[in-house]
Design a protein around this motif. Structure first.
Motif, PDB file in Angstrom:
ATOM      1  N   THR A 187     -18.709   8.749  20.314  1.00  0.00           N
ATOM      2  CA  THR A 187     -19.558   8.346  21.442  1.00  0.00           C
ATOM      3  C   THR A 187     -20.712   9.336  21.628  1.00  0.00           C
ATOM      4  OG1 THR A 187     -17.552   7.448  22.376  1.00  0.00           O
ATOM      5  CG2 THR A 187     -19.415   7.639  23.859  1.00  0.00           C
TER       6      THR A 187
ATOM      7  N   MET B 173     -15.582  -2.113  21.048  1.00  0.00           N
ATOM      8  CA  MET B 173     -14.408  -2.673  21.726  1.00  0.00           C
ATOM      9  C   MET B 173     -13.690  -3.698  20.864  1.00  0.00           C
ATOM     10  SD  MET B 173     -12.879  -5.256  23.570  1.00  0.00           S
ATOM     11  CE  MET B 173     -13.950  -6.428  24.377  1.00  0.00           C
TER      12      MET B 173
ATOM     13  N   VAL C 163     -10.982  -2.840  18.373  1.00  0.00           N
ATOM     14  CA  VAL C 163      -9.860  -2.054  18.896  1.00  0.00           C
ATOM     15  C   VAL C 163      -9.114  -2.895  19.940  1.00  0.00           C
ATOM     16  CG1 VAL C 163      -9.202   0.248  19.697  1.00  0.00           C
ATOM     17  CG2 VAL C 163     -11.348  -0.053  18.508  1.00  0.00           C
TER      18      VAL C 163
ATOM     19  N   CYS D 124      -9.426 -11.129  22.320  1.00  0.00           N
ATOM     20  CA  CYS D 124     -10.332 -10.398  23.225  1.00  0.00           C
ATOM     21  C   CYS D 124     -11.794 -10.710  22.892  1.00  0.00           C
ATOM     22  CB  CYS D 124     -10.063  -8.894  23.153  1.00  0.00           C
ATOM     23  SG  CYS D 124      -8.472  -8.468  23.861  1.00  0.00           S
TER      24      CYS D 124
HETATM   25  C1  LIG Z   1     -12.643   2.455  20.940  1.00  0.00           C
HETATM   26  S1  LIG Z   1     -12.715   2.396  22.677  1.00  0.00           S
HETATM   27  C2  LIG Z   1     -14.475   2.416  22.900  1.00  0.00           C
HETATM   28  C3  LIG Z   1     -14.860   3.003  24.214  1.00  0.00           C
HETATM   29  C4  LIG Z   1     -16.367   3.140  24.459  1.00  0.00           C
HETATM   30  N1  LIG Z   1     -17.022   1.854  24.528  1.00  0.00           N
HETATM   31  C5  LIG Z   1     -16.990   3.990  23.408  1.00  0.00           C
HETATM   32  O1  LIG Z   1     -17.666   3.444  22.522  1.00  0.00           O
HETATM   33  O2  LIG Z   1     -16.817   5.199  23.482  1.00  0.00           O
HETATM   34  C6  LIG Z   1     -12.302   0.713  23.074  1.00  0.00           C
HETATM   35  C7  LIG Z   1     -12.239   0.440  24.557  1.00  0.00           C
HETATM   36  O3  LIG Z   1     -12.011  -0.955  24.752  1.00  0.00           O
HETATM   37  C8  LIG Z   1     -11.133  -1.090  25.840  1.00  0.00           C
HETATM   38  N2  LIG Z   1     -10.438  -2.382  25.748  1.00  0.00           N
HETATM   39  C9  LIG Z   1      -9.382  -2.700  24.969  1.00  0.00           C
HETATM   40  N3  LIG Z   1      -8.947  -3.939  25.236  1.00  0.00           N
HETATM   41  C10 LIG Z   1      -9.762  -4.431  26.205  1.00  0.00           C
HETATM   42  C11 LIG Z   1      -9.796  -5.648  26.926  1.00  0.00           C
HETATM   43  N4  LIG Z   1      -8.892  -6.612  26.705  1.00  0.00           N
HETATM   44  N5  LIG Z   1     -10.760  -5.814  27.861  1.00  0.00           N
HETATM   45  C12 LIG Z   1     -11.667  -4.844  28.088  1.00  0.00           C
HETATM   46  N6  LIG Z   1     -11.668  -3.659  27.448  1.00  0.00           N
HETATM   47  C13 LIG Z   1     -10.715  -3.441  26.521  1.00  0.00           C
HETATM   48  C14 LIG Z   1     -10.183   0.100  25.697  1.00  0.00           C
HETATM   49  O4  LIG Z   1      -9.483   0.388  26.891  1.00  0.00           O
HETATM   50  C15 LIG Z   1     -11.122   1.196  25.260  1.00  0.00           C
HETATM   51  O5  LIG Z   1     -11.640   1.896  26.351  1.00  0.00           O
END
Ligand SMILES: C[S@@+](CC[C@H](N)C(=O)[O-])C[C@H]1O[C@@H](n2cnc3c(N)ncnc32)[C@H](O)[C@@H]1O
Length: 207
Positions: A10, A111, A114, A119
């Motif tokens: 990030t 997102m 992951v 989703c």
């Molecule tokens: C790899 S992290 C990326 C975080 C941030 N966007 C970054 O780039 O640093 C993936 C994020 O997606 C969120 N996430 C996972 N499943 C999700 C869902 N069903 N709805 C919304 N967010 C979700 C996770 O909680 C996590 O914070």
């Protein structure tokens, strides 16, 4: 207590993502970020685009605590709202009315790979219900093109993702765009980013 999390990717990608955003976003209204994670992007973009309101969200409590800590650390409390507890699968999304009325678009960074495939589907469904004609949904992350990885490092990365959760994985761009089309988004632009990532800009074509 300081609950800030630090995500190394990030810190590395926030400037180049911000450069692309600076060409797309307007200097008014608000942006909803889905899956904000640590909150490092949120505070960086709020500082970079002071005229808008950057609304973070994440379903993970530890991440929301980190976002709150980052907002406090950067002394942005008066400007930035608290993160929303938003899981894309819980449709319709519960969004404050003032946010819904002032939205210019949605951003989701790293997102969809992951999270399980549903989703991605839900992201477009929820965004399709919220956004109006002409508004954008921007995705950042790695994608497969023609169902193939764009680099050996992405292939290895996907293997490591699947060890954590077999339902996670780098998505094929065509499949993602098909999910977008079903919710009246068209793929306006694809921008190649460092480290084999892409920014995909989707635009809502109907109400
Ligand atoms: C790899 S992290 C990326 C975080 C941030 N966007 C970054 O780039 O640093 C993936 C994020 O997606 C969120 N996430 C996972 N499943 C999700 C869902 N069903 N709805 C919304 N967010 C979700 C996770 O909680 C996590 O914070």
């Amino acid at each position: 207590m300081d609950k800030r999390l630090f995500f190394s990717a990030t810190q590395r990608n926030k400037d180049c993502i911000g450069d692309v955003l600076s060409q797309i976003i307007k200097n008014n209204g608000s942006i909803l970020e889905i899956g904000s994670g640590s909150g490092e992007h949120g505070v960086a973009f709020q500082k970079r685009f002071p005229e808008i309101i950057w609304q973070t969200s994440d379903p993970d409590l530890m991440h929301r605590k980190s976002i709150i800590s980052w907002i406090e650390y950067e002394e942005l409390n008066k400007k930035m709202p608290q993160p929303l507890d938003l899981d894309v699968e819980n449709i319709p999304w519960k969004i404050p009315l003032n946010l819904a009325h002032s939205l210019q678009g949605i951003v989701s960074i790293n997102m969809i790979h992951v999270a399980k495939w549903n989703c991605t589907v839900s992201l477009f469904k929820g965004a399709g219900k919220l956004l109006k004609k002409g508004q954008f949904l921007i995705l950042y992350g790695p994608f497969k093109i023609g169902n193939k990885h764009t680099s050996q490092s992405n292939y290895l990365f996907e293997n490591s993702l699947k060890l954590q959760n077999n339902l996670w994985g780098i998505r094929d761009l065509k499949k993602v765009t098909n999910a977008a089309k079903k919710n009246y988004f068209f793929q306006e632009n694809i921008i190649m980013m460092p480290a084999n990532n892409f920014i995909i800009i989707y635009r809502k074509i109907s109400y």
